[in-house]
Enzyme design. Structure first.
Site, PDB file in Angstrom:
ATOM      1  N   ASP A  78       0.971  -1.097  -0.172  1.00  0.00           N
ATOM      2  CA  ASP A  78       0.017  -0.063  -0.037  1.00  0.00           C
ATOM      3  C   ASP A  78       1.052   1.101  -0.006  1.00  0.00           C
ATOM      4  O   ASP A  78       1.558   1.547   0.869  1.00  0.00           O
ATOM      5  CB  ASP A  78      -0.861  -0.305   1.441  1.00  0.00           C
ATOM      6  CG  ASP A  78      -1.802   1.288   1.329  1.00  0.00           C
ATOM      7  OD1 ASP A  78      -1.578   2.338   0.694  1.00  0.00           O
ATOM      8  OD2 ASP A  78      -2.950   1.057   2.184  1.00  0.00           O
ATOM      9  N   VAL A  79       1.057   1.888  -1.109  1.00  0.00           N
ATOM     10  CA  VAL A  79       1.752   3.173  -1.187  1.00  0.00           C
ATOM     11  C   VAL A  79       1.568   4.238  -0.270  1.00  0.00           C
ATOM     12  O   VAL A  79       2.474   5.094   0.064  1.00  0.00           O
ATOM     13  CB  VAL A  79       1.933   3.934  -2.514  1.00  0.00           C
ATOM     14  CG1 VAL A  79       2.402   2.648  -3.714  1.00  0.00           C
ATOM     15  CG2 VAL A  79       0.297   4.232  -2.842  1.00  0.00           C
ATOM     16  N   ASN A 124       2.427   6.174  -9.754  1.00  0.00           N
ATOM     17  CA  ASN A 124       1.045   6.150 -10.717  1.00  0.00           C
ATOM     18  C   ASN A 124      -0.075   5.929  -9.619  1.00  0.00           C
ATOM     19  O   ASN A 124      -1.179   6.317 -10.230  1.00  0.00           O
ATOM     20  CB  ASN A 124       1.160   5.003 -11.805  1.00  0.00           C
ATOM     21  CG  ASN A 124      -0.323   4.782 -12.296  1.00  0.00           C
ATOM     22  OD1 ASN A 124      -0.586   5.649 -13.079  1.00  0.00           O
ATOM     23  ND2 ASN A 124      -0.887   3.677 -12.010  1.00  0.00           N
ATOM     24  N   TYR A 162      -9.639  15.144  -4.948  1.00  0.00           N
ATOM     25  CA  TYR A 162      -8.734  14.498  -5.957  1.00  0.00           C
ATOM     26  C   TYR A 162      -7.857  15.824  -6.749  1.00  0.00           C
ATOM     27  O   TYR A 162      -6.589  15.530  -7.001  1.00  0.00           O
ATOM     28  CB  TYR A 162      -9.825  13.943  -7.004  1.00  0.00           C
ATOM     29  CG  TYR A 162      -8.668  13.449  -8.207  1.00  0.00           C
ATOM     30  CD1 TYR A 162      -8.428  11.961  -8.171  1.00  0.00           C
ATOM     31  CD2 TYR A 162      -8.839  14.005  -9.495  1.00  0.00           C
ATOM     32  CE1 TYR A 162      -7.629  11.463  -9.102  1.00  0.00           C
ATOM     33  CE2 TYR A 162      -8.096  13.482 -10.329  1.00  0.00           C
ATOM     34  CZ  TYR A 162      -7.619  12.337 -10.511  1.00  0.00           C
ATOM     35  OH  TYR A 162      -6.812  11.595 -11.482  1.00  0.00           O
ATOM     36  N   LYS A 203      -3.799  16.476  -6.915  1.00  0.00           N
ATOM     37  CA  LYS A 203      -3.120  16.583  -8.273  1.00  0.00           C
ATOM     38  C   LYS A 203      -2.354  17.960  -8.288  1.00  0.00           C
ATOM     39  O   LYS A 203      -1.187  17.925  -8.671  1.00  0.00           O
ATOM     40  CB  LYS A 203      -3.996  16.370  -9.339  1.00  0.00           C
ATOM     41  CG  LYS A 203      -4.592  14.844  -9.355  1.00  0.00           C
ATOM     42  CD  LYS A 203      -3.554  13.554  -9.491  1.00  0.00           C
ATOM     43  CE  LYS A 203      -4.183  12.423  -9.691  1.00  0.00           C
ATOM     44  NZ  LYS A 203      -3.174  11.482  -9.753  1.00  0.00           N
TER      45      LYS A 203
HETATM   46  P1  NAD Z   1      -7.119   2.612 -12.047  1.00  0.00           P
HETATM   47  O1  NAD Z   1      -8.248   2.474 -10.939  1.00  0.00           O
HETATM   48  O2  NAD Z   1      -7.317   1.505 -13.367  1.00  0.00           O
HETATM   49  O3  NAD Z   1      -5.733   2.283 -11.327  1.00  0.00           O
HETATM   50  C1  NAD Z   1      -5.259   2.609 -10.317  1.00  0.00           C
HETATM   51  C2  NAD Z   1      -4.346   1.838  -9.690  1.00  0.00           C
HETATM   52  O4  NAD Z   1      -3.986   2.314  -8.453  1.00  0.00           O
HETATM   53  C3  NAD Z   1      -4.886   0.525  -9.322  1.00  0.00           C
HETATM   54  O5  NAD Z   1      -3.962  -0.436  -9.680  1.00  0.00           O
HETATM   55  C4  NAD Z   1      -5.261   0.494  -7.879  1.00  0.00           C
HETATM   56  O6  NAD Z   1      -5.059  -0.922  -7.237  1.00  0.00           O
HETATM   57  C5  NAD Z   1      -4.123   1.292  -7.582  1.00  0.00           C
HETATM   58  N1  NAD Z   1      -4.000   1.658  -5.976  1.00  0.00           N
HETATM   59  C6  NAD Z   1      -4.971   2.470  -5.371  1.00  0.00           C
HETATM   60  N2  NAD Z   1      -4.639   2.697  -3.961  1.00  0.00           N
HETATM   61  C7  NAD Z   1      -3.463   1.989  -4.131  1.00  0.00           C
HETATM   62  C8  NAD Z   1      -2.612   2.001  -2.894  1.00  0.00           C
HETATM   63  N3  NAD Z   1      -2.905   2.382  -1.578  1.00  0.00           N
HETATM   64  N4  NAD Z   1      -1.411   1.372  -3.108  1.00  0.00           N
HETATM   65  C9  NAD Z   1      -1.018   0.763  -4.327  1.00  0.00           C
HETATM   66  N5  NAD Z   1      -1.922   1.148  -5.463  1.00  0.00           N
HETATM   67  C10 NAD Z   1      -2.835   1.691  -5.074  1.00  0.00           C
HETATM   68  O7  NAD Z   1      -7.190   3.960 -12.551  1.00  0.00           O
HETATM   69  P2  NAD Z   1      -6.148   4.617 -13.771  1.00  0.00           P
HETATM   70  O8  NAD Z   1      -6.990   5.668 -14.604  1.00  0.00           O
HETATM   71  O9  NAD Z   1      -5.234   3.643 -14.442  1.00  0.00           O
HETATM   72  O10 NAD Z   1      -5.271   5.733 -12.613  1.00  0.00           O
HETATM   73  C11 NAD Z   1      -3.692   5.672 -12.550  1.00  0.00           C
HETATM   74  C12 NAD Z   1      -3.237   6.920 -12.472  1.00  0.00           C
HETATM   75  O11 NAD Z   1      -3.737   7.906 -13.593  1.00  0.00           O
HETATM   76  C13 NAD Z   1      -4.031   7.942 -11.046  1.00  0.00           C
HETATM   77  O12 NAD Z   1      -3.026   8.469 -10.348  1.00  0.00           O
HETATM   78  C14 NAD Z   1      -5.080   8.624 -11.426  1.00  0.00           C
HETATM   79  O13 NAD Z   1      -5.434   9.715 -10.787  1.00  0.00           O
HETATM   80  C15 NAD Z   1      -4.286   8.897 -12.923  1.00  0.00           C
HETATM   81  N6  NAD Z   1      -4.886   9.566 -13.920  1.00  0.00           N
HETATM   82  C16 NAD Z   1      -6.147   8.741 -14.719  1.00  0.00           C
HETATM   83  C17 NAD Z   1      -6.869   9.552 -15.509  1.00  0.00           C
HETATM   84  C18 NAD Z   1      -7.869   8.748 -16.329  1.00  0.00           C
HETATM   85  O14 NAD Z   1      -8.683   9.471 -17.317  1.00  0.00           O
HETATM   86  N7  NAD Z   1      -8.111   7.485 -16.125  1.00  0.00           N
HETATM   87  C19 NAD Z   1      -6.714  10.803 -15.889  1.00  0.00           C
HETATM   88  C20 NAD Z   1      -5.826  11.626 -15.112  1.00  0.00           C
HETATM   89  C21 NAD Z   1      -4.952  11.036 -14.116  1.00  0.00           C
END
Ligand code: NAD
Length: 279
Positions: A77-78, A104, A177, A181
């Site tokens: 857990d990060v 990420n 959120y 960011k």
């Molecule tokens: P996702 O939900 O598919 O992936 C998020 C990942 O983070 C998952 O594997 C989840 O298990 C992991 N995670 C959550 N809490 C955690 C913890 N405490 N320790 C370790 N891992 C943990 O979503 P995504 O879209 O792939 O998001 C990845 C990143 O990209 C995030 O930081 C998100 O804010 C960012 N992001 C996504 C989008 C989008 O449109 N999808 C846009 C902007 C930013």
């Protein structure tokens, strides 16, 4: 103009990151998964961090290993200091070192502001911001211990922070959120300034709308998709691979002079598309 979604594009050079060791957090889903696979394709050995969903993490590991590089899934857990420290220790023990960190992992806990609980606020800040602080700090210790190995990379280490267009676009209903960011932006630029003389390159990627589980409700129905496309001048929703390619490029020595930059990968979402016809 017809959509270019799914149209072919180039391939990642298989030796771009050869010999480098990468850690991607939250790598069993969405953007993290595509990025871990992209780094593996580029020749890096990859640690796939996950907090839940060991089976999916092992599938990502198997796919990366199929490129002839090394991969392993580590649970942590990060947002928990002891778990991040243990994960980094294990990586150094089993992989020898770390060259690339993609911080990420992230999540959303949305609520109208007046109803947002402290728990919702805290959870998002803990994972999205404190998680990046902890992972970046532990990676930096190892970068500094090892220093530059010129045959591997010009830099002693590369940190890529996963931000969002919401580091600049306010987002009603998502105060926690957007704040996390915005915080990542200052964390990233401050670290970039502090660590550049030590040959550590810190940058961020700010994705726009990318098709992943985190925002499924925004793209799964035709109506939601249409609404979303109105915010994207390039008129396509992003794929996780769009971010993976950016991460591979930023991690490589091709972009060795890029320090403290946020690369927006958003199809123009930050160009205020409402002003294309108004204003
Ligand atoms: P996702 O939900 O598919 O992936 C998020 C990942 O983070 C998952 O594997 C989840 O298990 C992991 N995670 C959550 N809490 C955690 C913890 N405490 N320790 C370790 N891992 C943990 O979503 P995504 O879209 O792939 O998001 C990845 C990143 O990209 C995030 O930081 C998100 O804010 C960012 N992001 C996504 C989008 C989008 O449109 N999808 C846009 C902007 C930013």
């Amino acid at each position: 103009m017809s959509s270019t979604e799914g149209a072919p594009r180039g391939v990642i050079p298989a030796h771009l990151l050869k010999g480098q060791k990468a850690l991607v957090t939250g790598a069993n889903s969405g953007i993290g998964k595509a990025t871990a696979i992209g780094l593996g394709r580029a020749g890096a050995d990859v640690v796939v961090n996950y907090v839940a969903g060991a089976e999916e993490a092992e599938k990502v590991v198997a796919e990366i290993a199929s490129f002839g590089v090394r991969a392993a899934a580590y649970e942590a857990d990060v947002s928990q200091e002891d778990q991040v420290v243990a994960m980094m220790d294990r990586m150094v023990q089993e992989f020898g070192t770390i060259d690339i960190l993609v911080a990420n992992a992230g999540l959303q806990r949305d609520a109208p502001f007046e109803e947002m609980t402290l728990a919702q606020w805290q959870k998002v800040l803990d994972v999205n911001l404190t998680g990046q602080f902890l992972c970046a700090r532990e990676a930096t210790k190892e970068f500094l211990r090892r220093g530059v190995v010129p045959e591997v990379s010009r830099a002693a280490g590369k940190i890529i922070c996963m931000s969002s267009v919401h580091q600049v676009i306010p987002w009603a209903g998502h105060a926690n959120y957007a704040s996390s960011k915005g915080g990542i932006h200052m964390l990233m630029t401050t670290l970039a300034q502090e660590l550049a003389p030590k040959k550590i390159r810190v940058n961020a990627i700010a994705p726009g709308a990318i098709k992943t589980p985190i925002n499924q409700s925004a793209w799964e129905t035709a109506e939601a998709r249409e609404d979303l496309l109105r915010l994207i001048p390039y008129e396509r929703i992003g794929d996780p691979e769009d971010i993976a390619y950016a991460a591979v490029a930023l991690a490589s020595d091709l972009l060795d002079y890029v320090v403290g930059t946020t690369l927006f990968v958003d199809g123009g979402m930050t160009l205020y598309p409402g002003f294309a016809t108004g204003g």
